[in-house]
Design a protein around this motif. Structure first.
Motif, PDB file in Angstrom:
ATOM      1  N   ASP A 196      21.161  -1.071   8.551  1.00  0.00           N
ATOM      2  CA  ASP A 196      20.734  -0.164   7.784  1.00  0.00           C
ATOM      3  C   ASP A 196      20.906   1.373   8.469  1.00  0.00           C
ATOM      4  OD1 ASP A 196      18.748   1.557   6.243  1.00  0.00           O
ATOM      5  OD2 ASP A 196      18.720  -0.126   4.995  1.00  0.00           O
ATOM      6  N   LEU A 197      21.589   2.128   8.067  1.00  0.00           N
ATOM      7  CA  LEU A 197      21.832   3.312   8.519  1.00  0.00           C
ATOM      8  C   LEU A 197      20.753   4.499   8.140  1.00  0.00           C
ATOM      9  CD1 LEU A 197      25.768   3.728   7.357  1.00  0.00           C
ATOM     10  CD2 LEU A 197      24.499   2.708   9.490  1.00  0.00           C
ATOM     11  N   ARG A 198      19.737   3.868   7.475  1.00  0.00           N
ATOM     12  CA  ARG A 198      18.527   5.074   7.487  1.00  0.00           C
ATOM     13  C   ARG A 198      17.461   4.656   8.506  1.00  0.00           C
ATOM     14  NH1 ARG A 198      18.032   2.968   1.326  1.00  0.00           N
ATOM     15  NH2 ARG A 198      17.993   1.015   2.591  1.00  0.00           N
ATOM     16  N   SER A 199      16.995   3.238   8.465  1.00  0.00           N
ATOM     17  CA  SER A 199      15.938   3.021   9.219  1.00  0.00           C
ATOM     18  C   SER A 199      16.304   2.420  10.773  1.00  0.00           C
ATOM     19  CB  SER A 199      15.143   1.911   8.630  1.00  0.00           C
ATOM     20  OG  SER A 199      15.976   0.744   8.522  1.00  0.00           O
ATOM     21  N   GLY A 200      17.732   2.365  10.875  1.00  0.00           N
ATOM     22  CA  GLY A 200      18.085   1.671  11.886  1.00  0.00           C
ATOM     23  C   GLY A 200      17.981   0.229  12.189  1.00  0.00           C
ATOM     24  N   VAL A 201      17.211  -0.435  11.157  1.00  0.00           N
ATOM     25  CA  VAL A 201      17.094  -1.896  11.372  1.00  0.00           C
ATOM     26  C   VAL A 201      18.603  -2.685  11.235  1.00  0.00           C
ATOM     27  CG1 VAL A 201      16.341  -4.023  10.184  1.00  0.00           C
ATOM     28  CG2 VAL A 201      14.894  -1.908  10.187  1.00  0.00           C
ATOM     29  N   TRP A 207      10.339   3.538   7.230  1.00  0.00           N
ATOM     30  CA  TRP A 207      10.826   4.611   7.568  1.00  0.00           C
ATOM     31  C   TRP A 207      10.744   5.803   6.673  1.00  0.00           C
ATOM     32  CZ3 TRP A 207      14.806   6.931   4.790  1.00  0.00           C
ATOM     33  CH2 TRP A 207      15.466   7.773   5.277  1.00  0.00           C
ATOM     34  N   ALA A 208      10.742   5.320   5.468  1.00  0.00           N
ATOM     35  CA  ALA A 208      10.466   6.359   4.154  1.00  0.00           C
ATOM     36  C   ALA A 208       9.162   6.918   4.262  1.00  0.00           C
ATOM     37  CB  ALA A 208      10.966   5.839   2.842  1.00  0.00           C
ATOM     38  N   THR A 209       8.071   6.279   4.699  1.00  0.00           N
ATOM     39  CA  THR A 209       6.764   6.614   4.676  1.00  0.00           C
ATOM     40  C   THR A 209       6.834   7.574   5.827  1.00  0.00           C
ATOM     41  OG1 THR A 209       5.915   4.379   3.716  1.00  0.00           O
ATOM     42  CG2 THR A 209       4.459   5.807   4.729  1.00  0.00           C
ATOM     43  N   GLU A 210       7.078   7.274   6.809  1.00  0.00           N
ATOM     44  CA  GLU A 210       7.166   8.053   8.199  1.00  0.00           C
ATOM     45  C   GLU A 210       7.874   9.437   7.856  1.00  0.00           C
ATOM     46  OE1 GLU A 210       8.765   5.816  11.177  1.00  0.00           O
ATOM     47  OE2 GLU A 210       7.194   4.480  11.500  1.00  0.00           O
ATOM     48  N   GLN A 211       8.999   9.504   7.172  1.00  0.00           N
ATOM     49  CA  GLN A 211       9.715  10.846   6.604  1.00  0.00           C
ATOM     50  C   GLN A 211       8.684  11.548   5.857  1.00  0.00           C
ATOM     51  OE1 GLN A 211      12.945  11.546   8.144  1.00  0.00           O
ATOM     52  NE2 GLN A 211      12.268   9.777   9.460  1.00  0.00           N
ATOM     53  N   ALA A 212       7.986  11.000   4.938  1.00  0.00           N
ATOM     54  CA  ALA A 212       7.279  11.678   3.857  1.00  0.00           C
ATOM     55  C   ALA A 212       5.959  12.348   4.638  1.00  0.00           C
ATOM     56  CB  ALA A 212       6.690  10.960   2.908  1.00  0.00           C
ATOM     57  N   GLU A 213       5.518  11.633   5.683  1.00  0.00           N
ATOM     58  CA  GLU A 213       4.288  12.252   6.426  1.00  0.00           C
ATOM     59  C   GLU A 213       4.509  13.540   7.042  1.00  0.00           C
ATOM     60  OE1 GLU A 213       3.294   9.038   9.072  1.00  0.00           O
ATOM     61  OE2 GLU A 213       2.279   7.755   7.479  1.00  0.00           O
ATOM     62  N   SER A 238       0.865  -1.232   0.017  1.00  0.00           N
ATOM     63  CA  SER A 238      -0.067   0.019   0.081  1.00  0.00           C
ATOM     64  C   SER A 238       0.740   1.278   0.098  1.00  0.00           C
ATOM     65  CB  SER A 238      -0.724   0.000   1.132  1.00  0.00           C
ATOM     66  OG  SER A 238      -0.269   0.380   2.381  1.00  0.00           O
ATOM     67  N   TRP A 239       2.290   1.059   0.422  1.00  0.00           N
ATOM     68  CA  TRP A 239       2.766   2.277   0.482  1.00  0.00           C
ATOM     69  C   TRP A 239       3.517   2.752  -0.912  1.00  0.00           C
ATOM     70  CZ3 TRP A 239       6.115  -0.047   5.010  1.00  0.00           C
ATOM     71  CH2 TRP A 239       5.342  -0.103   6.228  1.00  0.00           C
ATOM     72  N   PHE A 240       3.472   1.521  -1.995  1.00  0.00           N
ATOM     73  CA  PHE A 240       4.091   1.861  -3.297  1.00  0.00           C
ATOM     74  C   PHE A 240       3.021   2.803  -4.061  1.00  0.00           C
ATOM     75  CE2 PHE A 240       6.272  -2.475  -2.486  1.00  0.00           C
ATOM     76  CZ  PHE A 240       7.305  -1.547  -1.846  1.00  0.00           C
ATOM     77  N   THR A 241       3.289   3.998  -4.322  1.00  0.00           N
ATOM     78  CA  THR A 241       2.490   5.047  -5.160  1.00  0.00           C
ATOM     79  C   THR A 241       2.893   5.206  -6.289  1.00  0.00           C
ATOM     80  OG1 THR A 241       3.261   6.704  -3.776  1.00  0.00           O
ATOM     81  CG2 THR A 241       1.100   5.223  -2.989  1.00  0.00           C
ATOM     82  N   GLY A 242       4.238   4.926  -6.484  1.00  0.00           N
ATOM     83  CA  GLY A 242       5.027   5.408  -7.677  1.00  0.00           C
ATOM     84  C   GLY A 242       4.348   4.923  -8.971  1.00  0.00           C
ATOM     85  N   GLU A 243       4.914   5.544 -10.250  1.00  0.00           N
ATOM     86  CA  GLU A 243       4.323   5.092 -11.392  1.00  0.00           C
ATOM     87  C   GLU A 243       4.513   3.481 -11.539  1.00  0.00           C
ATOM     88  OE1 GLU A 243       4.219   6.112 -16.175  1.00  0.00           O
ATOM     89  OE2 GLU A 243       5.396   7.344 -14.741  1.00  0.00           O
ATOM     90  N   PHE A 244       5.977   3.038 -11.505  1.00  0.00           N
ATOM     91  CA  PHE A 244       6.238   1.694 -11.793  1.00  0.00           C
ATOM     92  C   PHE A 244       6.568   0.685 -10.681  1.00  0.00           C
ATOM     93  CE2 PHE A 244       8.349   4.839 -14.498  1.00  0.00           C
ATOM     94  CZ  PHE A 244       7.585   4.497 -15.808  1.00  0.00           C
ATOM     95  N   ASP A 245       6.075   1.234  -9.455  1.00  0.00           N
ATOM     96  CA  ASP A 245       6.312   0.476  -8.228  1.00  0.00           C
ATOM     97  C   ASP A 245       6.062  -1.082  -8.242  1.00  0.00           C
ATOM     98  OD1 ASP A 245       7.837   2.591  -6.936  1.00  0.00           O
ATOM     99  OD2 ASP A 245       6.381   3.150  -5.467  1.00  0.00           O
TER     100      ASP A 245
END
Length: 376
Positions: free
Chosen positions: A341-346, A370-376, A122-129
């Protein structure tokens, strides 16, 4: 008492999962999807459905994802029901019901993974995701070690693709002269492949004792991963014949073994941009050239997007040097063991599950959350 306490914990987990599942149904509009599935099934069963082949294929292309969403939600409800039934049996049996508590706990774990998957999609909203992807790996800083690290990543991703049941075509994977591989280009076909693999684009850092150093010193090595979408058939990219140069050479594979025994490997150079694409997976020059052209067109499309937007952040992340300070994930094998992972901390200390078994879902799902939370 221990069994009762465990049962209470599992019950609380199931209640939380039930609430998450209800949210999934809401944003996937499952009730509307059920009605649409019925309409599509009736239409496909009608006489003359295949008379218009193109319309029929479009119809079936719409039907597959809708049916898949409904099926995944229904299976999740079945798991939830089975887990609750197991807890009821455990309650009836008292201290002898620990086996059913374990069964419910296992079902809850499986249900968690299933809901994670549905939320992720559900997080994939890009044209090619939701489509297929082309993943490329190339060595960065580290010399011979970087070529070996590139091969390690190649094997890790192949294990991951197999875990997800995706169809894989290795377009290019030539052996390096001493150790590892020079590069790898892989076409990955499967649901949400591009959306999922966007999480992997960037610099990957390895820290270990060098296998090529007689003094057994610690070595830090880098490799870069690029992910671009396979373009749908309705997107046309024109490439003038005079703009490309096609070279043919003898194919080779990792470890020095030949992919085939003919001069069928193809290198296509796009002269105006300098983009070079190679493919040696297929048996004939014609097939390899066709694969090269597919990848070239995807890269030209990406380049056009870059010109328009002046950045590729939304598709593969910013271009950076494949070296210190730019890594997205670190794989440490010495002096301790950890993948982080240095972005999400996982992170995990079970490096073999990642590198040897391709267990990347916690990192990929963690990145997208993490990316979804950053975009909110």
């Amino acid at each position: 008492m221990a069994a009762e306490a465990n049962a209470d914990a599992v019950l609380a987990e199931l209640e939380a999962l039930s609430a998450r599942l209800a949210e999934v149904e809401a944003y996937l509009h499952i009730e509307e999807a059920r009605g649409r599935v019925t309409e599509l099934e009736e239409a496909s069963a009608a006489p003359g459905f295949w008379d218009d082949a193109e319309a029929a294929r479009a119809h079936m292309a719409e039907r597959a994802p809708v049916t898949g969403d409904v099926g995944r939600v229904d299976r999740a409800h079945e798991r939830l029901s089975d887990a609750r039934a197991a807890l009821e049996l455990a309650d009836e049996m008292g201290e002898d019901g620990s086996e059913f508590v374990d069964e419910a706990a296992a079902a809850a774990e499986e249900l968690t993974r299933a809901i994670d998957e549905m939320e992720l999609s559900s997080w994939f909203t890009g044209e090619f995701d939701h489509g297929s992807a082309i993943l490329s790996i190339k060595p960065g800083q580290g010399g011979l070690e970087a070529q070996d690290w590139t091969f390690m990543l190649f094997k890790m991703y192949m294990k991951y693709f197999a875990r997800r049941g995706w169809k894989v075509t290795v377009n290019d994977c030539p052996a390096a002269e001493v150790i590892g591989i020079d590069r790898a280009t892989i076409t990955v076909e499967g649901k949400d492949a591009f959306g999922m693999l966007r999480a992997e684009a960037g610099v990957h850092r390895l820290v270990r004792i060098s296998p090529t150093d007689a003094k057994k010193r610690r070595q830090t090595t880098f490799a870069g991963v690029e992910v671009i979408p396979v373009l749908p058939d309705d997107i046309e990219i024109e490439v003038a014949p005079d703009d490309i140069r096609v070279d043919v050479y003898h194919a080779s594979g990792p470890g020095g073994q030949g992919v085939n025994t003919t001069d069928s490997a193809v290198r296509v150079t796009h002269i105006p941009t300098g983009i070079v694409v190679t493919c040696q997976n297929e048996r004939s020059q014609i097939q390899n050239k066709a694969a090269c052209m597919q990848i070239l067109k995807a890269r030209l499309y990406e380049l056009e997007l870059e010109k328009r937007a002046e950045t590729l952040d939304e598709i593969r992340g910013p271009k950076t040097e494949i070296g210190f300070g730019n890594q997205i994930r670190s794989y440490v094998l010495y002096p301790y063991q950890m993948v982080k992972d240095l972005r999400s901390g996982v992170e995990t200390s079970n490096v073999d599950s990642v590198l040897e078994d391709g267990d990347l879902d916690p990192f990929i799902i963690g990145y997208h959350r993490w990316a979804t939370e950053q975009a909110e």
